[in-house]
Each structure stands twice: as structure tokens, then as C-alpha cells.
Write an enzyme that holds these catalytic residues in place. Structure first.
Site, PDB file in Angstrom:
ATOM      1  N   SER A 122      46.024  69.764  53.239  1.00  6.22           N
ATOM      2  CA  SER A 122      44.690  70.379  53.126  1.00  6.22           C
ATOM      3  C   SER A 122      43.659  69.347  52.728  1.00  6.22           C
ATOM      4  CB  SER A 122      44.688  71.467  52.050  1.00  6.22           C
ATOM      5  OG  SER A 122      45.611  72.452  52.342  1.00  6.22           O
ATOM      6  N   HIS A 143      46.710  72.313  60.510  1.00  7.50           N
ATOM      7  CA  HIS A 143      46.452  72.950  59.210  1.00  7.50           C
ATOM      8  C   HIS A 143      46.482  74.468  59.352  1.00  7.50           C
ATOM      9  CE1 HIS A 143      43.653  73.786  55.630  1.00  7.50           C
ATOM     10  NE2 HIS A 143      44.836  73.468  55.169  1.00  7.50           N
ATOM     11  N   GLU A 155      43.712  74.782  62.170  1.00  3.67           N
ATOM     12  CA  GLU A 155      42.831  73.635  62.417  1.00  3.67           C
ATOM     13  C   GLU A 155      43.677  72.498  62.984  1.00  3.67           C
ATOM     14  OE1 GLU A 155      39.275  73.987  59.130  1.00  3.67           O
ATOM     15  OE2 GLU A 155      41.201  73.296  58.379  1.00  3.67           O
ATOM     16  N   ASN A 193      37.572  74.576  54.570  1.00  3.45           N
ATOM     17  CA  ASN A 193      37.487  74.298  53.137  1.00  3.45           C
ATOM     18  C   ASN A 193      36.220  73.528  52.782  1.00  3.45           C
ATOM     19  OD1 ASN A 193      39.796  75.702  52.625  1.00  3.45           O
ATOM     20  ND2 ASN A 193      41.131  73.912  52.706  1.00  3.45           N
TER      21      ASN A 193
HETATM   22  N1  LIG Z   1      49.797  76.936  49.740  1.00  6.03           N
HETATM   23  C1  LIG Z   1      48.712  77.014  50.491  1.00  6.03           C
HETATM   24  O1  LIG Z   1      47.926  77.971  50.403  1.00  6.03           O
HETATM   25  C2  LIG Z   1      48.428  75.944  51.512  1.00  6.03           C
HETATM   26  C3  LIG Z   1      47.556  76.220  52.573  1.00  6.03           C
HETATM   27  C4  LIG Z   1      47.343  75.250  53.556  1.00  6.03           C
HETATM   28  C5  LIG Z   1      47.966  74.011  53.441  1.00  6.03           C
HETATM   29  N2  LIG Z   1      48.794  73.753  52.377  1.00  6.03           N
HETATM   30  C6  LIG Z   1      49.461  72.429  52.346  1.00  6.03           C
HETATM   31  O2  LIG Z   1      50.804  72.606  52.783  1.00  6.03           O
HETATM   32  C7  LIG Z   1      51.648  71.667  52.122  1.00  6.03           C
HETATM   33  C8  LIG Z   1      52.779  72.400  51.424  1.00  6.03           C
HETATM   34  O3  LIG Z   1      52.246  73.306  50.496  1.00  6.03           O
HETATM   35  P1  LIG Z   1      53.097  74.521  49.885  1.00  6.03           P
HETATM   36  O4  LIG Z   1      52.121  75.403  49.194  1.00  6.03           O
HETATM   37  O5  LIG Z   1      53.978  75.092  50.923  1.00  6.03           O
HETATM   38  O6  LIG Z   1      53.967  73.739  48.791  1.00  6.03           O
HETATM   39  P2  LIG Z   1      55.350  74.191  48.138  1.00  6.03           P
HETATM   40  O7  LIG Z   1      55.430  73.481  46.843  1.00  6.03           O
HETATM   41  O8  LIG Z   1      55.478  75.677  48.146  1.00  6.03           O
HETATM   42  O9  LIG Z   1      56.452  73.602  49.122  1.00  6.03           O
HETATM   43  C9  LIG Z   1      56.761  72.244  49.256  1.00  6.03           C
HETATM   44  C10 LIG Z   1      58.212  72.103  49.666  1.00  6.03           C
HETATM   45  O10 LIG Z   1      58.470  70.744  49.964  1.00  6.03           O
HETATM   46  C11 LIG Z   1      59.734  70.406  49.443  1.00  6.03           C
HETATM   47  N3  LIG Z   1      59.808  68.960  49.261  1.00  6.03           N
HETATM   48  C12 LIG Z   1      59.554  68.228  48.163  1.00  6.03           C
HETATM   49  N4  LIG Z   1      59.716  66.919  48.440  1.00  6.03           N
HETATM   50  C13 LIG Z   1      60.069  66.832  49.741  1.00  6.03           C
HETATM   51  C14 LIG Z   1      60.392  65.746  50.600  1.00  6.03           C
HETATM   52  N5  LIG Z   1      60.328  64.500  50.191  1.00  6.03           N
HETATM   53  N6  LIG Z   1      60.736  66.045  51.869  1.00  6.03           N
HETATM   54  C15 LIG Z   1      60.781  67.310  52.308  1.00  6.03           C
HETATM   55  N7  LIG Z   1      60.488  68.382  51.532  1.00  6.03           N
HETATM   56  C16 LIG Z   1      60.141  68.140  50.270  1.00  6.03           C
HETATM   57  C17 LIG Z   1      59.860  71.212  48.177  1.00  6.03           C
HETATM   58  O11 LIG Z   1      61.226  71.382  47.815  1.00  6.03           O
HETATM   59  C18 LIG Z   1      59.197  72.525  48.585  1.00  6.03           C
HETATM   60  O12 LIG Z   1      60.127  73.423  49.109  1.00  6.03           O
HETATM   61  C19 LIG Z   1      50.754  70.868  51.211  1.00  6.03           C
HETATM   62  O13 LIG Z   1      50.357  69.700  51.885  1.00  6.03           O
HETATM   63  C20 LIG Z   1      49.575  71.785  50.987  1.00  6.03           C
HETATM   64  O14 LIG Z   1      48.401  71.089  50.665  1.00  6.03           O
HETATM   65  C21 LIG Z   1      49.057  74.693  51.426  1.00  6.03           C
END
Ligand SMILES: NC(=O)c1ccc[n+]([C@@H]2O[C@H](COP(=O)([O-])OP(=O)(O)OC[C@H]3O[C@@H](n4cnc5c(N)ncnc54)[C@H](O)[C@@H]3O)[C@@H](O)[C@H]2O)c1
Length: 529
Positions: A122, A143, A155, A193
Site C-alpha cells: 500500500s 493493489h 489498482e 489512499n
Molecule cells: N490489510 C489491509 O487492509 C491491506 C490492504 C491493502 C494492501 N495491504 C498490503 O498487503 C500486504 C499484506 O498485508 P496483510 O494485512 O495481509 O498482512 P498480514 O500480517 O495479515 O499477513 C502477512 C503474512 O505474511 C507472512 N509472512 C511474513 N514474512 C514472510 C515472508 N518472508 N515470506 C512470505 N510470507 C511472509 C505472515 O506469516 C503473514 O501470514 C502488505 O503489504 C499491506 O500493506 C493490506
């Protein structure tokens, strides 16, 4: 499944909130999916979540049982990165940590040398992640919004290195998922955003300056603007700590640009541990929850007659509305030049501050001594308008933008010297009354104008097309209209007028007009339309 995107097997890297959701939507759209996480214990939880979620979709008739069964068969989970080798596309959804993601991209490029590599980041630079791979042309952003299976928007983010063909394939892929893709330049916050920053920052400023309280901002956003939630309700939902961190990162990314300045109120809340819903207390209390706000007053209207002065769409609407309400109206398309036998006059010169001053002064001169002078405070404060008159005590303000059919309340204001009660006159417009402090633009017009201005800046900088910005804000945030279409609906000159009023009042660079909006004001339409 094969289409013009050439993608059959999708790897998803990271099985958390977003990764599991993305894997689910890919699998139910007919792709073979390999869901990888570095922590094996996460995988059964992710699969169970996908099973439950798709089960619920089947129950609600939104997914057929065969598609679900096929999707679950075609979804493999793994803790071995090498298993992503056969993928045509890998979507990375690991934690938002630059060093971690750079390392991951270097490894992914080695494991799946032919694959397109996409990040769900993000806030990080896609260019920087691409630069960590030997072939940055095939790296882009993809995204998704949370929850990924439900949100229609994706996106597709173009880094400077990304090949055009990769963007085209990702756009086709997003469509194959049943999503609506928009293309965004790799820049802070991409489209949605970024363009929504002022929704929070102007809300915070209004409260920080003591103009209104949080509940008033939220109410005006919902009932005057038609937003699903107000800025403070949203900040409490997202987490004030998260919002504060995002605000700081924008401010840094734009080298101290005043539009992105974080607000001390955010820091204060974070330091106090009031982070929003998750801590039971943020801008609102949740434990127990605050009672819903009381209904707004709609007093008995004064019988009139009324005058309306101005050469604007707002003036025409006020006249029509007053006449529909059975009131006698004297319609003036400029400053009056003879005495007016009316109980109150509405000044509606919301596009031009010079013209406004002329109209206010002439109305004051020609109104009976006891009549109310109701000035449009979208582009000036009531206090400033009062300085243009010989009778400041009869000056009060109303703050709205056309079309009035979109508004469920009327914001109004008074200044230090106002001694008459304007409620009965304002009630003639038939809208419940919400009192706000005396600044140009009140709440809703200020939020809208700042959103439109940010959208105009983003387009000038090549972040996206106006069409894609509008789509993004509607689908990504459920805004009732995209900012470009909304500004046209309200009147471009009136929107620009709000910013000019704010700039004059605060002397703050954050309210300078984006060049595209300035040109639109001259033209009376967006330059691109
Ligand atoms: N949560 C939201 O609302 C949202 C929305 C859009 C984008 N994002 C983006 O999506 C991405 C993930 O966010 P999330 O909310 O799902 O996070 P999350 O913490 O729920 O999930 C992350 C996952 O990655 C795993 N992980 C950790 N290290 C790792 C590695 N080296 N290799 C592979 N997997 C690994 C973790 O075990 C976990 O399951 C981020 O970049 C975030 O900015 C999040």
C-alpha cells in the site's frame, strides 16, 4: 484457464489477511493457486478461512458449489518457496516491510524466472522492489482492497521500469477476477489512499481549530455529503496509530508539502493510547458505545418574503426551493439597486469573492433594518462578510453546495456580533439545521473541495486519468461520486471558491488551487472533458 493475460497458475506469497483473500478470489475465478507463507502454521488457518468464506458465499447464492469445490481442489498451500516455480504470476502480500519485501522479490525472481511479479504493497515504492530483481520490467503493483474477495477495485501500479505489456496483462488478469482495474503511477498512496488524504486531514483541522466537534464533522460528512462514514468514524475503525503513521509517511514522501502535514491531534490520541475501536476508545467511546446523536432541529419557517441574490446555480436552486415551499421570492441576479421589502435575503455569490462583496454590501444597504442577511459561507466567513456591512448584528451564514436534493441537512453559522436568530429563515429551505463554527466552507464543502483539489493535483502529476480516479474513489471507498464528476455536479467554480475562501482565511499554502482546477475554473469545465 488461459486468456490474453496468459496466466494459468497464480502464486500468492504471504497467507495473512490479504494473501488469503487474494488466493480465494483467484481460485474461485478459475486459476490454479499456490499459496505460500514463510510460517507453516499460518497455512491451515488461511485454508480454513477460505473454506468458511466460500461456504458462506455458496449459502448466500453468490458462488455455485461446483466452482467452490473446484477452487478448493486447485488451491495448494506450501511453506516451500520453490513451489512457486511454475507460476505465471506471483502476487506478494507479505508484511509491509521494505527490507523483507526486497529480499523476497530477489528470491521470487530466482525461483520463478518467467513469472510476472506483483506486490500488494500500500505504501512502499514498487520501483524499489523492482530494482531488487534482475528483470524489473516484469514487476508491477497489484493493489487489492480489504476484503479482497468483496472489493471490486484493483489498482494496477506502473513503476518506471514496468513494461507496458505487463500492465496490459495485469489489467486483463484483474478483469478475469471480476474486478475493475485502474492504472496508477508508482507514487505515494497510488490513487485511492492518496486522493482521500484530505478527508482525514481537513476533518482533523476542523476539530483541532475548535470549529466543530468530531460528531459534527461526521454528521455533516454523512448527511450533507452522502459519505458512508465520517472521517472520525473511519479513523477509529482503521486505528488512529495506523492513520498517524500513514500521515507521517505521506508528509515525508512529499518533502513537507503542507497538504500532507499530519495533525497534532493524531499524535495526542496515539500518545494517550486512544487508538480507536480496537482499544475501546478513540475519537468516540465504544465501551459502552456513545448514544446515537439526537435528531437535528427543523424549526417552523418564518413566512418571508425572501430575496435571493447571486448569478449562481445555488441562487437558482434556493429560489426554486423557496417557491416550492410556498414562499414569495424576489430574485436578483446581481447587487440590488432599490429597497427590498423582504424579511430576509440569501446571498448566494459562491463563485466570485469580488462579486460577493458587492452583493453583500448592496443587500445590506437596501434591506429593511430588521431583516436578516444570510450570507453563503462557502467562500468567506460570516465575520468577514459582516465587515462589508453597516449592520453586522443581522449577518449569519449558511453553508451548502448544489444540488440541494443531495443534502439531508443545512450547515449554518454565526459570528461574534450576530444578535438575530437566523433559524426560522434558514428553515424555509426545508432542511434540518446543523450549527458549525464560522470558517469558510463549513464542513462538507471544505471536505469536498479538498478532495477535488487533491484529485486534480494527482492527475496533473500523472498518477492516473480523471476517469480512473473517479472509479477508484467510488469503488475503493464507496464515495457517492468520484471527485471529478462530483465537482461538475456541484459546480467547478463553487468548488474552487471554497478553496479560495480557505486560502484567504488561513493564508495556508495547503489550500492553493491545483493548476488543473484553476484552469477548470476559467473554462467552467475540466480541461480533459
Ligand atoms: N490489510 C489491509 O487492509 C491491506 C490492504 C491493502 C494492501 N495491504 C498490503 O498487503 C500486504 C499484506 O498485508 P496483510 O494485512 O495481509 O498482512 P498480514 O500480517 O495479515 O499477513 C502477512 C503474512 O505474511 C507472512 N509472512 C511474513 N514474512 C514472510 C515472508 N518472508 N515470506 C512470505 N510470507 C511472509 C505472515 O506469516 C503473514 O501470514 C502488505 O503489504 C499491506 O500493506 C493490506
Amino acid at each position: 484457464m488461459r486468456d490474453d493475460h496468459g496466466i494459468v497458475t497464480v502464486g500468492v506469497c504471504g497467507a495473512g489477511t490479504m494473501g488469503a483473500g487474494i488466493a480465494q478470489v483467484c481460485a474461485t475465478s478459475g486459476f490454479s493457486v499456490v499459496l505460500y507463507d514463510a510460517f507453516p502454521e499460518v497455512l491451515p488457518k488461511a485454508r480454513a478461512r477460505i473454506e468458511q468464506d466460500t461456504d458462506r458465499l455458496v449459502e448466500r447464492g453468490r458462488l455455485d458449489p461446483e466452482t467452490r469445490a473446484r477452487a478448493l481442489r486447485e488451491l495448494r498451500t506450501t511453506a516451500a518457496l520453490e513451489e512457486l516455480a511454475g507460476c505465471d504470476l506471483v502476487v506478494e502480500a507479505a508484511p509491509e516491510d521494505l527490507a523483507l519485501k526486497k529480499d523476497l522479490f530477489a528470491k521470487l525472481a530466482a525461483v520463478a524466472p518467467g513469472a510476472l511479479l506483483a506486490t500488494n504493497t500500500s505504501s512502499l515504492s514498487v520501483a524499489e522492489l523492482a530494482a531488487a530483481t534482475p528483470d524489473p520490467r516484469r514487476v508491477a503493483g497489484l493493489h487489492f482492497f480489504n476484503p479482497a474477495p468483496l472489493m471490486a477495485l484493483v489498482e494496477v501500479v506502473r513503476a518506471p521500469q514496468t513494461a507496458e505489456e505487463v500492465i496490459e496483462r495485469l489489467v486483463a488478469f484483474a478483469r478475469a477476477l471480476g474486478k475493475t482495474p485502474i492504472v496508477a503511477k508508482d507514487s505515494p498512496g497510488f490513487v485511492v489512499n492518496r486522493v482521500n488524504r484530505p478527508f482525514y486531514s481537513e476533518g482533523l483541522r476542523l476539530v483541532g481549530e475548535g470549529v466543530v466537534d468530531c460528531a459534527t464533522v461526521d454528521r455533516a460528512a454523512r448527511e450533507a455529503g452522502g459519505f458512508r462514514m465520517g472521517p472520525f468514524e473511519l479513523m477509529d475503525l482503521v486505528g488512529i496509530d495506523v492513520g498517524y503513521a500513514v500521515a507521517q509517511s505521506f508528509y515525508q514522501a512529499f518533502f513537507g508539502e503542507p497538504r500532507f502535514r499530519p495533525h497534532p491531534l493524531q499524535r495526542e490520541m496515539v500518545l494517550a493510547g486512544r487508538l480507536g475501536r480496537k482499544t475501546g476508545r478513540g475519537f468516540y467511546d465504544y465501551d459502552p458505545p456513545a448514544p446515537p446523536p439526537p435528531p437535528l432541529p427543523l424549526p417552523a419557517p418564518h413566512p418571508g418574503p425572501y430575496a435571493v441574490a447571486g448569478r449562481t446555480a445555488l441562487a437558482r436552486e434556493l429560489c426554486a426551493r423557496l417557491r416550492e415551499g410556498g414562499f414569495h421570492v424576489v430574485e436578483l441576479d446581481g447587487p440590488p439597486d432599490r429597497p427590498l421589502e423582504v424579511a430576509a435575503a440569501f446571498e448566494a455569490e459562491v463563485e466570485d469573492r469580488e462579486g460577493k462583496r458587492e452583493v453583500v454590501t448592496a443587500l445590506d444597504r437596501h434591506l429593511p433594518a430588521e431583516a436578516a442577511l444570510l450570507v453563503a459561507c462557502t467562500n468567506a466567513s460570516a465575520a468577514e462578510c459582516a465587515t462589508w456591512t453597516a449592520h453586522p448584528q443581522r449577518v449569519a451564514g449558511y453553508i451548502t453546495l448544489p444540488p440541494l436534493q443531495d443534502r439531508k441537512l443545512l450547515e449554518w453559522t454565526a459570528h461574534e456580533q450576530t444578535s438575530l436568530d437566523p433559524a426560522g429563515y434558514l428553515a424555509a429551505l426545508g432542511l434540518p439545521l446543523l450549527r458549525v463554527g464560522d470558517t469558510p466552507g463549513g464542513v462538507f464543502p471544505r471536505l469536498l473541495a479538498a478532495l477535488v483539489n487533491e484529485a486534480a493535483f494527482a492527475v496533473s502529476e500523472g498518477v492516473a486519468t480523471p476517469h480512473d480516479v473517479d472509479l477508484g474513489m467510488r469503488l475503493g471507498l464507496n464515495h457517492p461520486h468520484g471527485p471529478f464528476a462530483w465537482a461538475e455536479r456541484v459546480g467547478l467554480r463553487a468548488v474552487a471558491g471554497v478553496l479560495e475562501g480557505l486560502r484567504e482565511y488561513y493564508g495556508d499554502e495547503r489550500y492553493r488551487l491545483a493548476p488543473v482546477l484553476r484552469r477548470a475554473r476559467w473554462l467552467g469545465r475540466w480541461p480533459h472533458s
